[in-house]
Design a protein around this motif. Sequence first.
Motif, PDB file in Angstrom:
ATOM      1  N   MET A   1       0.841  -1.200   0.000  1.00 15.03           N
ATOM      2  CA  MET A   1       0.000   0.000   0.000  1.00 15.03           C
ATOM      3  C   MET A   1       0.879   1.254   0.000  1.00 15.03           C
ATOM      4  N   ARG A   2       1.831   1.326   0.939  1.00 13.72           N
ATOM      5  CA  ARG A   2       2.717   2.485   1.028  1.00 13.72           C
ATOM      6  C   ARG A   2       3.552   2.619  -0.244  1.00 13.72           C
ATOM      7  N   ALA A   3       4.052   1.489  -0.736  1.00 15.22           N
ATOM      8  CA  ALA A   3       4.879   1.504  -1.949  1.00 15.22           C
ATOM      9  C   ALA A   3       4.076   1.988  -3.156  1.00 15.22           C
ATOM     10  N   GLU A   4       2.800   1.588  -3.243  1.00 19.73           N
ATOM     11  CA  GLU A   4       1.972   2.001  -4.373  1.00 19.73           C
ATOM     12  C   GLU A   4       1.660   3.488  -4.306  1.00 19.73           C
ATOM     13  N   VAL A   5       1.442   4.019  -3.110  1.00 12.61           N
ATOM     14  CA  VAL A   5       1.211   5.459  -2.968  1.00 12.61           C
ATOM     15  C   VAL A   5       2.446   6.226  -3.451  1.00 12.61           C
ATOM     16  N   LEU A   6       3.632   5.777  -3.046  1.00 15.17           N
ATOM     17  CA  LEU A   6       4.870   6.431  -3.483  1.00 15.17           C
ATOM     18  C   LEU A   6       5.040   6.320  -5.000  1.00 15.17           C
ATOM     19  N   ARG A   7       4.692   5.149  -5.550  1.00 18.21           N
ATOM     20  CA  ARG A   7       4.818   4.966  -7.003  1.00 18.21           C
ATOM     21  C   ARG A   7       3.947   5.972  -7.749  1.00 18.21           C
ATOM     22  N   ARG A   8       2.715   6.157  -7.282  1.00 17.57           N
ATOM     23  CA  ARG A   8       1.800   7.071  -7.951  1.00 17.57           C
ATOM     24  C   ARG A   8       2.286   8.516  -7.855  1.00 17.57           C
ATOM     25  N   ILE A   9       2.901   8.842  -6.730  1.00 17.98           N
ATOM     26  CA  ILE A   9       3.436  10.203  -6.564  1.00 17.98           C
ATOM     27  C   ILE A   9       4.619  10.410  -7.492  1.00 17.98           C
ATOM     28  N   HIS A  10       5.552   9.446  -7.516  1.00 21.80           N
ATOM     29  CA  HIS A  10       6.747   9.582  -8.358  1.00 21.80           C
ATOM     30  C   HIS A  10       6.393   9.561  -9.840  1.00 21.80           C
ATOM     31  N   ALA A  11       5.324   8.814 -10.202  1.00 20.52           N
ATOM     32  CA  ALA A  11       4.898   8.750 -11.608  1.00 20.52           C
ATOM     33  C   ALA A  11       4.029   9.938 -11.994  1.00 20.52           C
ATOM     34  N   ARG A  12       3.771  10.833 -11.043  1.00 22.45           N
ATOM     35  CA  ARG A  12       2.912  12.004 -11.246  1.00 22.45           C
ATOM     36  C   ARG A  12       1.469  11.620 -11.549  1.00 22.45           C
ATOM     37  N   ASP A  13       1.074  10.377 -11.180  1.00 21.17           N
ATOM     38  CA  ASP A  13      -0.352  10.050 -11.216  1.00 21.17           C
ATOM     39  C   ASP A  13      -1.082  10.966 -10.245  1.00 21.17           C
ATOM     40  N   GLY A  17       0.669  18.832  -4.861  1.00 21.71           N
ATOM     41  CA  GLY A  17      -0.470  19.664  -4.496  1.00 21.71           C
ATOM     42  C   GLY A  17      -1.809  18.999  -4.708  1.00 21.71           C
ATOM     43  N   ALA A  18      -1.836  17.833  -5.377  1.00 24.54           N
ATOM     44  CA  ALA A  18      -3.103  17.171  -5.675  1.00 24.54           C
ATOM     45  C   ALA A  18      -3.700  16.543  -4.418  1.00 24.54           C
ATOM     46  N   LEU A  19      -5.019  16.578  -4.342  1.00 29.30           N
ATOM     47  CA  LEU A  19      -5.745  15.917  -3.266  1.00 29.30           C
ATOM     48  C   LEU A  19      -5.879  14.441  -3.628  1.00 29.30           C
ATOM     49  N   ILE A  20      -5.427  13.556  -2.744  1.00 32.52           N
ATOM     50  CA  ILE A  20      -5.496  12.132  -3.041  1.00 32.52           C
ATOM     51  C   ILE A  20      -6.821  11.562  -2.524  1.00 32.52           C
ATOM     52  N   PRO A  21      -7.214  10.360  -2.936  1.00 37.95           N
ATOM     53  CA  PRO A  21      -8.483   9.775  -2.480  1.00 37.95           C
ATOM     54  C   PRO A  21      -8.551   9.660  -0.965  1.00 37.95           C
ATOM     55  N   THR A  22      -9.756   9.574  -0.462  1.00 37.96           N
ATOM     56  CA  THR A  22      -9.968   9.455   0.982  1.00 37.96           C
ATOM     57  C   THR A  22      -9.474   8.105   1.496  1.00 37.96           C
ATOM     58  N   GLU A  23      -9.326   7.998   2.803  1.00 37.92           N
ATOM     59  CA  GLU A  23      -8.916   6.739   3.406  1.00 37.92           C
ATOM     60  C   GLU A  23      -9.914   5.636   3.088  1.00 37.92           C
ATOM     61  N   GLU A  24     -11.212   5.981   3.131  1.00 41.39           N
ATOM     62  CA  GLU A  24     -12.244   4.980   2.836  1.00 41.39           C
ATOM     63  C   GLU A  24     -12.105   4.455   1.402  1.00 41.39           C
ATOM     64  N   CYS A  32      -8.077  -3.443   2.125  1.00 38.39           N
ATOM     65  CA  CYS A  32      -7.462  -3.535   3.453  1.00 38.39           C
ATOM     66  C   CYS A  32      -8.246  -2.680   4.438  1.00 38.39           C
ATOM     67  N   ALA A  33      -7.879  -2.774   5.705  1.00 39.50           N
ATOM     68  CA  ALA A  33      -8.564  -2.009   6.738  1.00 39.50           C
ATOM     69  C   ALA A  33      -8.203  -0.527   6.631  1.00 39.50           C
ATOM     70  N   ARG A  34      -9.127   0.309   7.038  1.00 37.18           N
ATOM     71  CA  ARG A  34      -8.859   1.748   7.006  1.00 37.18           C
ATOM     72  C   ARG A  34      -7.678   2.099   7.915  1.00 37.18           C
ATOM     73  N   ALA A  35      -7.522   1.357   9.005  1.00 37.66           N
ATOM     74  CA  ALA A  35      -6.401   1.620   9.919  1.00 37.66           C
ATOM     75  C   ALA A  35      -5.062   1.412   9.206  1.00 37.66           C
ATOM     76  N   THR A  36      -5.017   0.446   8.312  1.00 34.87           N
ATOM     77  CA  THR A  36      -3.791   0.197   7.553  1.00 34.87           C
ATOM     78  C   THR A  36      -3.485   1.375   6.646  1.00 34.87           C
ATOM     79  N   VAL A  37      -4.517   1.902   5.992  1.00 38.15           N
ATOM     80  CA  VAL A  37      -4.350   3.069   5.131  1.00 38.15           C
ATOM     81  C   VAL A  37      -3.899   4.270   5.956  1.00 38.15           C
ATOM     82  N   ASN A  38      -4.553   4.479   7.082  1.00 38.84           N
ATOM     83  CA  ASN A  38      -4.223   5.616   7.944  1.00 38.84           C
ATOM     84  C   ASN A  38      -2.762   5.569   8.370  1.00 38.84           C
ATOM     85  N   ARG A  39      -2.295   4.380   8.745  1.00 36.54           N
ATOM     86  CA  ARG A  39      -0.900   4.237   9.192  1.00 36.54           C
ATOM     87  C   ARG A  39       0.075   4.554   8.058  1.00 36.54           C
TER      88      ARG A  39
END
Length: 221
Positions: A1-13, A17-24, A32-39
């Motif tokens: 999850m963390r690695a995919e978020v970083l990939r999307r940021i580095h790929a400029r997906d 300044g962009a607002l990313i999707p909500t935790e839900e 996965c659980a919302r707690a996992t996303v939050n962490r």
Amino acid sequence: MRAEVLRRIHARDWAPGALIPTEEALAQEFGCARATVNRALRELAETGVLERRRKAGTRVALSPPRRATLDIPVTRLEVEGRGQAYGFHLLEQRLREAPAPVTSRLGLAPGLELLQLKTLHLADGRPFLLEDRWLNPAVLPDPAPDFAAISANEWLVGHVPYTTGDIAFSAASASAEEAEVLGLAEGAALFIVERSTWERDLPVTTVRLAYAPGYRLRTVV
């Protein structure tokens, strides 16, 4: 999850300044659980990659900080990487009241008992590094590892994660004890590394590494 978020940021997906999707939404997407996303998002915010504001959502930072990172090396691998035979001797191991500078460095209450370990690392049978470590017993399993069979350095790197730390480099003259153990003249110049690590709010260890003359530190930026 963390690695995919970083990939999307580095790929400029997700652009700066962009607002990313909500935790839900992310929890549903990744299954996965919302707690996992939050962490994961909290950890990325702590490194400066994301900016989180209550009721305003999470955005990609406009100017992510450039930070140097330094992996903690396994001394055995460091020596073997130089083409030398590795060995070590556990010189001392005792649970005792830590001195004030040690507890202060780790943010612990004065008078707390920590495990002190002194280890001599060898390269081709010659002194390479004298390690003077204070270890929080709270991070050890039961039964504790046999630090005469595996060095505390190698065991910690392999078994105890850390989230934050600090490190300092300096030169110092060898004390009488250091000179005797390293086979040097008292007052010889040593390269010193002092490092402390924490797993979130839990102090893990603080260590003083005294390298024999001729050591050269290399890292990648």
